[in-house]
Design an enzyme around this catalytic site. Sequence first.
Site, PDB file in Angstrom:
ATOM      1  CB  VAL A  22      -0.949  -0.009   1.224  1.00  0.00           C
ATOM      2  CG1 VAL A  22      -1.645   1.323   1.387  1.00  0.00           C
ATOM      3  CG2 VAL A  22      -1.987  -1.109   1.055  1.00  0.00           C
ATOM      4  CG  PHE A 166     -11.416   0.749  -0.698  1.00  0.00           C
ATOM      5  CD1 PHE A 166     -12.181  -0.116   0.078  1.00  0.00           C
ATOM      6  CD2 PHE A 166     -11.399   2.092  -0.362  1.00  0.00           C
ATOM      7  CE1 PHE A 166     -12.929   0.356   1.156  1.00  0.00           C
ATOM      8  CE2 PHE A 166     -12.133   2.571   0.715  1.00  0.00           C
ATOM      9  CZ  PHE A 166     -12.903   1.712   1.474  1.00  0.00           C
ATOM     10  CD  GLU A 169      -1.199  -7.872  -2.197  1.00  0.00           C
ATOM     11  OE1 GLU A 169      -0.627  -8.893  -2.619  1.00  0.00           O
ATOM     12  OE2 GLU A 169      -1.240  -7.581  -0.988  1.00  0.00           O
ATOM     13  CG  PHE A 266     -15.045 -10.450  -5.644  1.00  0.00           C
ATOM     14  CD1 PHE A 266     -14.000  -9.781  -6.234  1.00  0.00           C
ATOM     15  CD2 PHE A 266     -14.852 -10.993  -4.383  1.00  0.00           C
ATOM     16  CE1 PHE A 266     -12.794  -9.645  -5.588  1.00  0.00           C
ATOM     17  CE2 PHE A 266     -13.654 -10.865  -3.733  1.00  0.00           C
ATOM     18  CZ  PHE A 266     -12.618 -10.187  -4.341  1.00  0.00           C
ATOM     19  CB  CYS A 277      -6.832  -7.811   2.610  1.00  0.00           C
ATOM     20  SG  CYS A 277      -5.472  -6.657   2.395  1.00  0.00           S
ATOM     21  CE  LYS A 338      -5.580 -10.332  -6.929  1.00  0.00           C
ATOM     22  NZ  LYS A 338      -6.204  -9.055  -6.554  1.00  0.00           N
TER      23      LYS A 338
HETATM   24  N1  LIG Z   1      -1.897  -5.368   0.575  1.00  0.00           N
HETATM   25  C1  LIG Z   1      -3.048  -4.874   0.158  1.00  0.00           C
HETATM   26  O1  LIG Z   1      -3.531  -5.203  -0.915  1.00  0.00           O
HETATM   27  C2  LIG Z   1      -3.813  -3.898   0.992  1.00  0.00           C
HETATM   28  C3  LIG Z   1      -4.879  -3.186   0.416  1.00  0.00           C
HETATM   29  C4  LIG Z   1      -5.598  -2.282   1.206  1.00  0.00           C
HETATM   30  C5  LIG Z   1      -5.267  -2.094   2.541  1.00  0.00           C
HETATM   31  N2  LIG Z   1      -4.228  -2.806   3.081  1.00  0.00           N
HETATM   32  C6  LIG Z   1      -3.863  -2.529   4.474  1.00  0.00           C
HETATM   33  O2  LIG Z   1      -2.747  -1.628   4.431  1.00  0.00           O
HETATM   34  C7  LIG Z   1      -1.835  -1.914   5.497  1.00  0.00           C
HETATM   35  C8  LIG Z   1      -0.453  -2.228   4.925  1.00  0.00           C
HETATM   36  O3  LIG Z   1      -0.538  -3.415   4.167  1.00  0.00           O
HETATM   37  P1  LIG Z   1       0.655  -3.865   3.200  1.00  0.00           P
HETATM   38  O4  LIG Z   1       0.196  -5.093   2.515  1.00  0.00           O
HETATM   39  O5  LIG Z   1       1.117  -2.703   2.417  1.00  0.00           O
HETATM   40  O6  LIG Z   1       1.781  -4.235   4.286  1.00  0.00           O
HETATM   41  P2  LIG Z   1       3.291  -4.628   4.027  1.00  0.00           P
HETATM   42  O7  LIG Z   1       3.625  -5.615   5.073  1.00  0.00           O
HETATM   43  O8  LIG Z   1       3.503  -4.956   2.592  1.00  0.00           O
HETATM   44  O9  LIG Z   1       4.098  -3.266   4.306  1.00  0.00           O
HETATM   45  C9  LIG Z   1       4.179  -2.656   5.557  1.00  0.00           C
HETATM   46  C10 LIG Z   1       5.517  -1.924   5.626  1.00  0.00           C
HETATM   47  O10 LIG Z   1       5.539  -1.097   6.783  1.00  0.00           O
HETATM   48  C11 LIG Z   1       6.854  -1.084   7.313  1.00  0.00           C
HETATM   49  N3  LIG Z   1       6.779  -0.600   8.700  1.00  0.00           N
HETATM   50  C12 LIG Z   1       6.111  -1.151   9.737  1.00  0.00           C
HETATM   51  N4  LIG Z   1       6.230  -0.360  10.828  1.00  0.00           N
HETATM   52  C13 LIG Z   1       6.971   0.715  10.471  1.00  0.00           C
HETATM   53  C14 LIG Z   1       7.423   1.868  11.150  1.00  0.00           C
HETATM   54  N5  LIG Z   1       7.109   2.102  12.437  1.00  0.00           N
HETATM   55  N6  LIG Z   1       8.188   2.764  10.477  1.00  0.00           N
HETATM   56  C15 LIG Z   1       8.492   2.549   9.182  1.00  0.00           C
HETATM   57  N7  LIG Z   1       8.081   1.472   8.477  1.00  0.00           N
HETATM   58  C16 LIG Z   1       7.321   0.565   9.119  1.00  0.00           C
HETATM   59  C17 LIG Z   1       7.304  -2.522   7.145  1.00  0.00           C
HETATM   60  O11 LIG Z   1       8.715  -2.630   7.199  1.00  0.00           O
HETATM   61  C18 LIG Z   1       6.727  -2.863   5.754  1.00  0.00           C
HETATM   62  O12 LIG Z   1       7.659  -2.598   4.741  1.00  0.00           O
HETATM   63  C19 LIG Z   1      -2.486  -3.047   6.284  1.00  0.00           C
HETATM   64  O13 LIG Z   1      -3.274  -2.479   7.310  1.00  0.00           O
HETATM   65  C20 LIG Z   1      -3.382  -3.732   5.257  1.00  0.00           C
HETATM   66  O14 LIG Z   1      -4.459  -4.395   5.865  1.00  0.00           O
HETATM   67  C21 LIG Z   1      -3.491  -3.683   2.332  1.00  0.00           C
HETATM   68  O1  LIG Z   2     -14.505 -14.418  -7.236  1.00  0.00           O
HETATM   69  C1  LIG Z   2     -13.505 -14.511  -6.512  1.00  0.00           C
HETATM   70  C2  LIG Z   2     -12.641 -13.415  -6.253  1.00  0.00           C
HETATM   71  C3  LIG Z   2     -11.556 -13.595  -5.419  1.00  0.00           C
HETATM   72  N1  LIG Z   2     -11.300 -14.816  -4.863  1.00  0.00           N
HETATM   73  C4  LIG Z   2     -10.152 -14.980  -3.968  1.00  0.00           C
HETATM   74  O2  LIG Z   2     -10.221 -13.976  -2.954  1.00  0.00           O
HETATM   75  C5  LIG Z   2      -8.925 -13.614  -2.524  1.00  0.00           C
HETATM   76  C6  LIG Z   2      -8.750 -12.122  -2.529  1.00  0.00           C
HETATM   77  O3  LIG Z   2      -8.771 -11.641  -3.847  1.00  0.00           O
HETATM   78  P1  LIG Z   2      -8.816 -10.072  -4.165  1.00  0.00           P
HETATM   79  O4  LIG Z   2      -9.881  -9.447  -3.355  1.00  0.00           O
HETATM   80  O5  LIG Z   2      -8.874  -9.906  -5.625  1.00  0.00           O
HETATM   81  O6  LIG Z   2      -7.368  -9.623  -3.665  1.00  0.00           O
HETATM   82  P2  LIG Z   2      -6.781  -8.614  -2.584  1.00  0.00           P
HETATM   83  O7  LIG Z   2      -5.630  -7.974  -3.247  1.00  0.00           O
HETATM   84  O8  LIG Z   2      -6.585  -9.354  -1.314  1.00  0.00           O
HETATM   85  O9  LIG Z   2      -7.885  -7.454  -2.389  1.00  0.00           O
HETATM   86  C7  LIG Z   2      -8.849  -7.446  -1.329  1.00  0.00           C
HETATM   87  O10 LIG Z   2      -8.286  -6.979  -0.138  1.00  0.00           O
HETATM   88  C8  LIG Z   2      -7.705  -5.652  -0.232  1.00  0.00           C
HETATM   89  C9  LIG Z   2      -7.069  -5.351   1.106  1.00  0.00           C
HETATM   90  O11 LIG Z   2      -7.996  -4.957   2.065  1.00  0.00           O
HETATM   91  C10 LIG Z   2      -8.785  -4.661  -0.607  1.00  0.00           C
HETATM   92  O12 LIG Z   2      -8.227  -3.352  -0.685  1.00  0.00           O
HETATM   93  C11 LIG Z   2      -9.423  -5.073  -1.926  1.00  0.00           C
HETATM   94  O13 LIG Z   2     -10.459  -4.173  -2.245  1.00  0.00           O
HETATM   95  C12 LIG Z   2      -9.962  -6.496  -1.781  1.00  0.00           C
HETATM   96  O14 LIG Z   2     -10.497  -6.946  -3.021  1.00  0.00           O
HETATM   97  C13 LIG Z   2      -7.959 -14.352  -3.464  1.00  0.00           C
HETATM   98  O15 LIG Z   2      -7.477 -15.500  -2.805  1.00  0.00           O
HETATM   99  C14 LIG Z   2      -8.822 -14.737  -4.646  1.00  0.00           C
HETATM  100  O16 LIG Z   2      -8.387 -15.898  -5.294  1.00  0.00           O
HETATM  101  C15 LIG Z   2     -12.141 -15.897  -5.118  1.00  0.00           C
HETATM  102  O17 LIG Z   2     -11.928 -16.995  -4.614  1.00  0.00           O
HETATM  103  N2  LIG Z   2     -13.214 -15.704  -5.939  1.00  0.00           N
END
Ligand SMILES: NC(=O)c1ccc[n+]([C@@H]2O[C@H](COP(=O)([O-])OP(=O)(O)OC[C@H]3O[C@@H](n4cnc5c(N)ncnc54)[C@H](O)[C@@H]3O)[C@@H](O)[C@H]2O)c1
Ligand SMILES: O=c1ccn([C@@H]2O[C@H](COP(=O)(O)OP(=O)(O)O[C@H]3O[C@H](CO)[C@@H](O)[C@H](O)[C@H]3O)[C@@H](O)[C@H]2O)c(=O)[nH]1
Length: 466
Positions: A22, A166, A169, A266, A277, A338
């Site tokens: 993120v 939102f 990945e 979905f 997530c 995925k």
């Molecule tokens: N991955 C996604 O698709 C996604 C999408 C939407 C929301 N989120 C949310 O966003 C947040 C981050 O997720 P992510 O997947 O990017 O995590 P991530 O683990 O990929 O990255 C987090 C980063 O923060 C760094 N970090 C932690 N504490 C720190 C600090 N005090 N100072 C500096 N750096 C620090 C870590 O070293 C790491 O590189 C989570 O709350 C997650 O639920 C994730």
């Molecule tokens: O019809 C579907 C769609 C997805 N999946 C599975 O669901 C999981 C999550 O998929 P997806 O939601 O596309 O990936 P994320 O990157 O984890 O994204 C979700 O989680 C993020 C972190 O909160 C949000 O920001 C996004 O909106 C939300 O879609 C994966 O294992 C997919 O294979 C299914 O099994 N069936």
Amino acid sequence: MGVPISKGSKAMNLAVIGAGYVGLVTGACLADVGNRVHCVDRDAARLHLLRGGHLPIYEPGLDTLVARNAAAGRLVFTDDLPAAVADADAVFIAVGTPSREDGAADIGQVLQAAGDVARSATRDLLVVVKSTVPVGTCDRVREVVEAELARRGAPCELRVASNPEFLKEGHAVEDFQRPDRIVIGTSDDDDGALLRALYAPYNRNHDRLICMDIRSAEFTKYASNAMLAARISLMNELACLAEKVDADIESVRRGTGADPRIGYDFLYAGAGYGGSCLPKDVRALIRLADEYGAAADILGSVQAVNLRQRTLLYEKLERFFRGRLAGRTIAVWGLAFKPATDDIREAPSIDLIGRLLRAGASVRGYDPVAGANALRALGQDGFSIADDARAACRGADALVVMTEWREFKSPDFRGLAQTLRARAVFDARNLYDPAYVRSCGLHYEGVGRAAGRPAPRAAPAAATVR
Ligand SMILES: NC(=O)c1ccc[n+]([C@@H]2O[C@H](COP(=O)([O-])OP(=O)(O)OC[C@H]3O[C@@H](n4cnc5c(N)ncnc54)[C@H](O)[C@@H]3O)[C@@H](O)[C@H]2O)c1
Ligand SMILES: O=c1ccn([C@@H]2O[C@H](COP(=O)(O)OP(=O)(O)O[C@H]3O[C@H](CO)[C@@H](O)[C@H](O)[C@H]3O)[C@@H](O)[C@H]2O)c(=O)[nH]1
């Protein structure tokens, strides 16, 4: 530059704490529209990679975005938080919120980052919580910040806003640059105005900003992921029933999704939802409900169905090999949770492979980008990574397709029938036409696919209409 800063908005100085999926996407995209962004991370190895022009994660389009903005000096990677915060108008917190043992979200990294900001701030700024956090976290952030400012006697004001992310990945850059909505939770009109100005480049044709109070914004993020998870679990439950009654869930999906109230997105049955997530956020929401004495019956079922679904492919293999998996070699295509990502956090493939290894089977995996991460997670005892999809099948008894990468969509089934010793394909994503695969001399099992049995001649007695 991608989208220019629009009229009425000016380039800002920003800091983003956490250079993960993120933080990195947020930082790179906001730099690309002209802002000056410091991306702060405490992970030295990650910073080393980024400064050397390499990405620590695979995310389509992110490499060019990072390179372009780093070269232009608009995007800087650092562990020097005080320097990053010194002239910042806003600081985004995008650190991890992993599950605690009891399922609740651990907001320790968020509070730590907020405390670090308050320890360094020398001017008024907005702290924007982008991490997914339980309702009430921004209040905790404000308490931490105010306590630290009071301790320092610092003459500046740090306000707090919620701006959950939102993005998906594998689609993250596109999602950030062309969002379907930008949720903003503020307690002050000026904070809302600052975020509106910052997001103006992504908000040109339709107003995508949805502004609300902070607690509602925090909750919106969990509600969205709960909805998505529920949809998948319902589809998975229906798929298991379809298999029992010899209906085909793919036909059912097409038939139900055609209703615009349901829609096609979905709606895919599979190996259960994974990733960093959905599983974590459903767990956290259940704990939140518990904490407040509220019911979470549906969420509990969503989670239970998902856990069951994640054992489905293993059970299919076990049944096919009549319980004798020891000594077998299974090829697994797709290791990421995925397609289009190298992320293996809570990936169903990792679950499946762990079970197969514990049962004494060997696994040869292949994934276009997640092989190294899978190897780190699973070790090399019985598990190896092949150079390509065909090589994974050489000497294997059966193939399981766990992730719907595009390159797996039309394999040479006749070739597979020659290669796979037990001539069996297990399709966790329903990518293939069962009749065609079978016509190539392979045993085929998907998720919720009809076996093609003839329909029963008479209705069962219990179902007789009087
Ligand atoms: N991955 C996604 O698709 C996604 C999408 C939407 C929301 N989120 C949310 O966003 C947040 C981050 O997720 P992510 O997947 O990017 O995590 P991530 O683990 O990929 O990255 C987090 C980063 O923060 C760094 N970090 C932690 N504490 C720190 C600090 N005090 N100072 C500096 N750096 C620090 C870590 O070293 C790491 O590189 C989570 O709350 C997650 O639920 C994730
Ligand atoms: O019809 C579907 C769609 C997805 N999946 C599975 O669901 C999981 C999550 O998929 P997806 O939601 O596309 O990936 P994320 O990157 O984890 O994204 C979700 O989680 C993020 C972190 O909160 C949000 O920001 C996004 O909106 C939300 O879609 C994966 O294992 C997919 O294979 C299914 O099994 N069936």
